[in-house]
Scaffold this active site. Structure first.
Site, PDB file in Angstrom:
ATOM      1  N   ILE A  38       0.906  -1.088  -0.095  1.00 32.21           N
ATOM      2  CA  ILE A  38       0.005   0.133   0.120  1.00 32.21           C
ATOM      3  C   ILE A  38       1.049   1.177  -0.180  1.00 32.21           C
ATOM      4  O   ILE A  38       2.132   1.164   0.523  1.00 32.21           O
ATOM      5  CB  ILE A  38      -1.069  -0.030   1.366  1.00 32.21           C
ATOM      6  CG1 ILE A  38      -0.226   0.047   2.537  1.00 32.21           C
ATOM      7  CG2 ILE A  38      -1.982  -1.090   1.206  1.00 32.21           C
ATOM      8  CD1 ILE A  38      -1.181   0.028   3.827  1.00 32.21           C
ATOM      9  N   ASP A  39       0.537   2.365  -0.182  1.00 35.74           N
ATOM     10  CA  ASP A  39       1.211   3.494  -0.578  1.00 35.74           C
ATOM     11  C   ASP A  39       1.753   3.959   0.596  1.00 35.74           C
ATOM     12  O   ASP A  39       1.210   3.663   1.882  1.00 35.74           O
ATOM     13  CB  ASP A  39       0.498   4.575  -1.230  1.00 35.74           C
ATOM     14  CG  ASP A  39      -0.116   4.403  -2.776  1.00 35.74           C
ATOM     15  OD1 ASP A  39       0.499   3.666  -3.301  1.00 35.74           O
ATOM     16  OD2 ASP A  39      -1.041   5.216  -3.137  1.00 35.74           O
ATOM     17  N   GLN A  40       3.081   4.690   0.837  1.00 36.60           N
ATOM     18  CA  GLN A  40       3.477   5.175   1.771  1.00 36.60           C
ATOM     19  C   GLN A  40       2.481   6.072   2.785  1.00 36.60           C
ATOM     20  O   GLN A  40       2.394   5.728   4.051  1.00 36.60           O
ATOM     21  CB  GLN A  40       4.835   6.068   1.628  1.00 36.60           C
ATOM     22  CG  GLN A  40       5.280   6.459   2.737  1.00 36.60           C
ATOM     23  CD  GLN A  40       6.653   7.586   2.538  1.00 36.60           C
ATOM     24  OE1 GLN A  40       6.959   7.228   1.342  1.00 36.60           O
ATOM     25  NE2 GLN A  40       7.211   8.034   3.341  1.00 36.60           N
ATOM     26  N   THR A  51      -0.643   5.938   2.441  1.00 35.84           N
ATOM     27  CA  THR A  51      -2.015   5.119   3.191  1.00 35.84           C
ATOM     28  C   THR A  51      -1.605   4.425   4.248  1.00 35.84           C
ATOM     29  O   THR A  51      -0.665   3.822   4.406  1.00 35.84           O
ATOM     30  CB  THR A  51      -2.424   4.272   1.657  1.00 35.84           C
ATOM     31  OG1 THR A  51      -2.688   4.833   0.674  1.00 35.84           O
ATOM     32  CG2 THR A  51      -3.830   3.577   2.273  1.00 35.84           C
ATOM     33  N   ARG A 105      -7.481   6.189  -5.750  1.00 39.36           N
ATOM     34  CA  ARG A 105      -7.229   7.546  -5.941  1.00 39.36           C
ATOM     35  C   ARG A 105      -7.669   8.058  -7.152  1.00 39.36           C
ATOM     36  O   ARG A 105      -8.301   9.277  -7.476  1.00 39.36           O
ATOM     37  CB  ARG A 105      -5.768   7.652  -5.563  1.00 39.36           C
ATOM     38  CG  ARG A 105      -5.390   7.329  -4.049  1.00 39.36           C
ATOM     39  CD  ARG A 105      -3.776   7.195  -4.173  1.00 39.36           C
ATOM     40  NE  ARG A 105      -3.133   8.775  -4.091  1.00 39.36           N
ATOM     41  CZ  ARG A 105      -1.765   8.908  -4.152  1.00 39.36           C
ATOM     42  NH1 ARG A 105      -1.116   7.901  -3.870  1.00 39.36           N
ATOM     43  NH2 ARG A 105      -1.353   9.916  -4.268  1.00 39.36           N
TER      44      ARG A 105
END
Length: 305
Positions: A119-121, A123, A224
């Protein structure tokens, strides 16, 4: 830094692979992989030949995990789940990367443990981690087969009153320019992407909606981009919504928290991996984040809740 340079010495002329296996206790495949990645050097020259020979002093770059005491929220014999805070990367981006979740994973469960997805940094939320190679293969296969149900929470701009079933292909341009390569867009030549958005609560005083997002495919930045596409961008998104100048400054880490708060409404991306549901060895697991996401959102927006 989790990556350190070890000074080693080979007392005789021998295969570099054999030397690393004996000196560091690596398996053959691990040694081959690390040599191929350029981790071994001698006299300033990187050795990439898996069948090369070495003698005398040499240097080896290795990963030594550090810990800040961050524990998983759920643990079994084969896997664990971390409830990751926003701002913590799952994996190091380079040898210069500071502390990441990967440090805790390796520190607590050993070298064979790995995050099975990303998962994104920015998030926050659940990250599923395998504790051994066997469970890693099983869990990654479940992800690839879409057999793991993921649900996210997001706080978005505007009033969303009805559920949305978004089928829009996403295109990512692999380009050496970081700005261009990281930005994903809806494009007919892109890969199929499917997201279901369900409104949960509207906050009229701030004109924003808490939504549940269920990605039925696993594209980069899918939630997103889809929310941005339907004109309900996630509050605090530093890439989908701001002007290009601000995006570049964010990537270069030149945008202060106060500037970002003023321009995007939040000091972080208000997206959270809330739950995971899957079957593993005939047992069904339903794991929910323990974080108060709405409270964290209002704190990041610097407004009273």
């Amino acid at each position: 830094m989790p990556f350190i340079t070890k000074k080693l010495h080979s007392p005789k002329y021998q295969m570099a692979l054999t030397f690393l296996m004996d000196e560091l206790g690596l398996t053959r495949s691990e040694g081959q992989r690390l040599i191929a990645r350029g981790r071994l050097s001698q006299n300033g020259t990187v050795m990439c030949d898996q069948f090369g020979y070495i003698e005398g002093d040499c240097e080896f770059i290795c990963f030594e995990p550090s810990t800040q005491g961050f524990k998983p929220m759920f643990v079994t014999n084969d896997f664990a789940v971390y409830d990751k805070p926003s701002g913590l990367s799952v994996h190091p981006h380079s040898r210069l990367s500071p502390y990441t979740l990967n440090d805790e994973i390796k520190h607590q469960f050993g070298d064979d443990a790995n995050a099975t997805h990303r998962i994104d940094q920015e998030t926050s939320g659940l990250v599923l981690v395998s504790r051994n190679k066997k469970s890693e293969a099983v869990l990654k296969r479940l992800f690839s087969q879409r057999a793991i149900t993921k649900r996210y929470l997001a706080l978005v701009k505007g009033h969303l009153s009805e559920s949305l079933d978004i089928h829009e292909p996403l295109f990512r341009n692999d380009h050496p320019n970081l700005l261009i390569s990281m930005v994903v867009k809806v494009h007919p030549e892109g890969k199929k992407a499917h997201t279901i958005i369900k409104p949960l609560r509207y906050f009229p005083e701030h004109d924003m909606t808490l939504v549940e997002a269920s990605p039925l495919t696993g594209r980069t930045h899918q939630i997103r981009v889809h929310l941005f596409h339907v004109n309900h961008p996630i509050i605090g998104d530093p890439v989908y919504g701001p002007e290009e100048e601000e995006i570049v400054r964010f990537i270069k880490k030149e945008l202060s928290a106060q500037e970002r708060l003023k321009k995007s409404g939040s000091t972080r991306l208000l997206l959270h991996a809330q739950s995971l549901e899957f079957e593993y060895e005939n047992e069904v697991y339903r794991i929910e984040s323990e974080k108060d996401f709405v409270k964290e959102c209002f704190e990041a927006m610097n407004v009273d809740h």
